[in-house]
Write a protein that holds these residues in place. Sequence first.
Motif, mmCIF file in Angstrom:
data_model
loop_
_atom_site.group_PDB
_atom_site.id
_atom_site.type_symbol
_atom_site.label_atom_id
_atom_site.label_comp_id
_atom_site.label_asym_id
_atom_site.label_seq_id
_atom_site.Cartn_x
_atom_site.Cartn_y
_atom_site.Cartn_z
ATOM 1 N N PHE A 1 43.724 38.755 28.906
ATOM 2 C CA PHE A 1 44.554 38.537 30.109
ATOM 3 C C PHE A 1 45.228 37.167 30.023
ATOM 4 C CE2 PHE A 1 45.356 40.645 34.210
ATOM 5 C CZ PHE A 1 46.230 39.715 34.752
ATOM 6 N N ILE A 2 44.505 36.177 29.503
ATOM 7 C CA ILE A 2 45.092 34.843 29.307
ATOM 8 C C ILE A 2 46.276 34.920 28.344
ATOM 9 C CG2 ILE A 2 44.699 32.600 28.195
ATOM 10 C CD1 ILE A 2 41.929 32.544 29.412
ATOM 11 N N THR A 3 46.077 35.565 27.200
ATOM 12 C CA THR A 3 47.175 35.589 26.201
ATOM 13 C C THR A 3 48.371 36.384 26.720
ATOM 14 O OG1 THR A 3 46.178 37.496 25.060
ATOM 15 C CG2 THR A 3 45.621 35.299 24.221
ATOM 16 N N GLN A 4 48.114 37.454 27.491
ATOM 17 C CA GLN A 4 49.240 38.224 28.028
ATOM 18 C C GLN A 4 49.959 37.442 29.133
ATOM 19 O OE1 GLN A 4 48.452 42.328 29.072
ATOM 20 N NE2 GLN A 4 47.738 42.842 27.004
ATOM 21 N N THR A 5 49.220 36.605 29.838
ATOM 22 C CA THR A 5 49.869 35.746 30.850
ATOM 23 C C THR A 5 50.743 34.704 30.147
ATOM 24 O OG1 THR A 5 47.979 36.062 32.321
ATOM 25 C CG2 THR A 5 49.450 34.220 32.843
ATOM 26 N N ALA A 6 50.187 34.116 29.089
ATOM 27 C CA ALA A 6 50.960 33.118 28.327
ATOM 28 C C ALA A 6 52.205 33.752 27.711
ATOM 29 C CB ALA A 6 50.081 32.511 27.237
ATOM 30 N N ALA A 7 52.097 35.045 27.388
ATOM 31 C CA ALA A 7 53.222 35.751 26.756
ATOM 32 C C ALA A 7 54.229 36.243 27.794
ATOM 33 C CB ALA A 7 52.687 36.937 25.952
ATOM 34 N N GLY A 8 53.897 36.058 29.077
ATOM 35 C CA GLY A 8 54.821 36.501 30.122
ATOM 36 C C GLY A 8 54.687 37.970 30.466
ATOM 37 N N ARG B 1 51.946 39.278 31.839
ATOM 38 C CA ARG B 1 51.292 39.199 33.166
ATOM 39 C C ARG B 1 51.852 37.962 33.854
ATOM 40 N NH1 ARG B 1 50.013 44.170 32.941
ATOM 41 N NH2 ARG B 1 49.249 44.636 30.846
ATOM 42 N N GLN B 2 52.025 38.078 35.171
ATOM 43 C CA GLN B 2 52.657 36.996 35.923
ATOM 44 C C GLN B 2 51.709 35.800 36.074
ATOM 45 O OE1 GLN B 2 52.766 35.941 39.525
ATOM 46 N NE2 GLN B 2 54.526 34.710 38.883
ATOM 47 N N LYS B 3 50.413 36.116 36.347
ATOM 48 C CA LYS B 3 49.484 35.012 36.620
ATOM 49 C C LYS B 3 48.051 35.478 36.339
ATOM 50 C CE LYS B 3 49.323 34.126 41.005
ATOM 51 N NZ LYS B 3 49.611 33.492 42.310
ATOM 52 N N LEU B 4 47.238 34.569 35.867
ATOM 53 C CA LEU B 4 45.807 34.866 35.667
ATOM 54 C C LEU B 4 45.062 34.543 36.959
ATOM 55 C CD1 LEU B 4 43.220 35.389 33.790
ATOM 56 C CD2 LEU B 4 43.125 32.896 33.680
ATOM 57 N N MET B 5 44.309 35.495 37.457
ATOM 58 C CA MET B 5 43.453 35.245 38.618
ATOM 59 C C MET B 5 42.063 34.881 38.116
ATOM 60 S SD MET B 5 43.658 35.060 41.820
ATOM 61 C CE MET B 5 44.997 36.078 42.416
ATOM 62 N N VAL B 6 41.564 33.728 38.534
ATOM 63 C CA VAL B 6 40.200 33.346 38.156
ATOM 64 C C VAL B 6 39.256 33.930 39.201
ATOM 65 C CG1 VAL B 6 38.589 31.416 37.864
ATOM 66 C CG2 VAL B 6 40.951 31.236 37.010
#
Length: 339
Positions: free
Chosen positions: A203-210, A212-217
């Motif tokens: 999920f982190i890498t897909q957020t960094a790749a754009g 995913r819009q944002k990572l929810m902790v």
Amino acid sequence: MKILVTGGAGFIGSHTVVELVNAGHEPIIIDNFNNSEKSVLKGLRKIIKKPIKCYDKDCNDTKILEQICQKENIEGIIHFAAYKAVGESVENPLKYYENNIGSTLSVLKVMIKLGIKNLVFSSSCTVYGQPDQIPVTEDTPRKPAASPYGNTKTICEDILRDTITAGNPLKIIALRYFNPIGAHPSALIGELPSGVPGNLVPFITQTAAGIRQKLMVFGSDYNTPDGTNIRDFIHVVDLAKAHVSAIQLLDSKQDNTYDVFNIGTGTGNTVLEIIKTFEKVNKLKLNYELGPRRAGDVEKIYGDVEKASKIMGWKVEKTLADSLKDAWRWEKKLMKKNG
Ligand code: WQD
């Protein structure tokens, strides 16, 4: 050794195939591609520079499994094939019990019938539930699993143990994984989550790749140094090498034995530490937000891995930075490939 790798096109399975070849073994894959992609075989071939035999079959089909083991003169099996999405297992428990337990029963029946003795089983730290003390050792009592997925691992471990208690001449090792992350440094194979990733690092890498819009902790009010959960994040290549050490240890073991090993780094990191390390080693800013807890999450767990290093001679070689660099390199490769 000729080793059948069930689920060998999966994340951990494919990395283990590479390490088996590197150690001079001959892995053969059986995978029904229900939860993996055929493109993995292309990546594998580029890494090991020779064709890899793969049967597009379901190891729940005991008849087919027997025919393959007979035809290939299989000497050992590493059994990865299983569903592993914790959330999905809560919604659809029967799918998980049928596949994860059924495939293990099928593997055991064929091994007993054909006299194949060596089995390495893919188990999980989820069998510990929320441990009373950490790090957990292999003697830490297992707890009722928080999900049907975790329960299938507990039940399968009991099936393995009872099979040995019944006197069958098998030699079995169960490896209890913590959190596998990262990808092969070549970026030719890596994690391929289907749909929205449930796990943190993809999920982190897909957020960094754009993507995913944002990572929810999920939760920042836990009883930990920064309020977020603690986990033991291990590089998938280190985890793969542990399977080679395990199958090689079995070769020297007596018949009719069952043993369990924790396979993690032996250290815990919080979710926020993972995020900060990912940003630092990859020189980027991640869009994340501290949100509510996720039901079923264990507050903190990491493994004591002394036993694996003492008895199997296995040691972690990669750092957390290696894992998070390799994970990002793989995600960028996927972005390029998917355009
Ligand atoms: C890790 C941490 C989340 C996603 C996994 C596998 C399980 C087993 C053990 C093999 C948790 C947090 C996650 C997100 C977040 N492995 N998180 N935001 O739950 O430890 O279980 O490892 O058998 O099969 O699922 O891993 O990666 O889902 O979560 O904050 O978008 O990251 O709350 O603290 P988990 P995970």
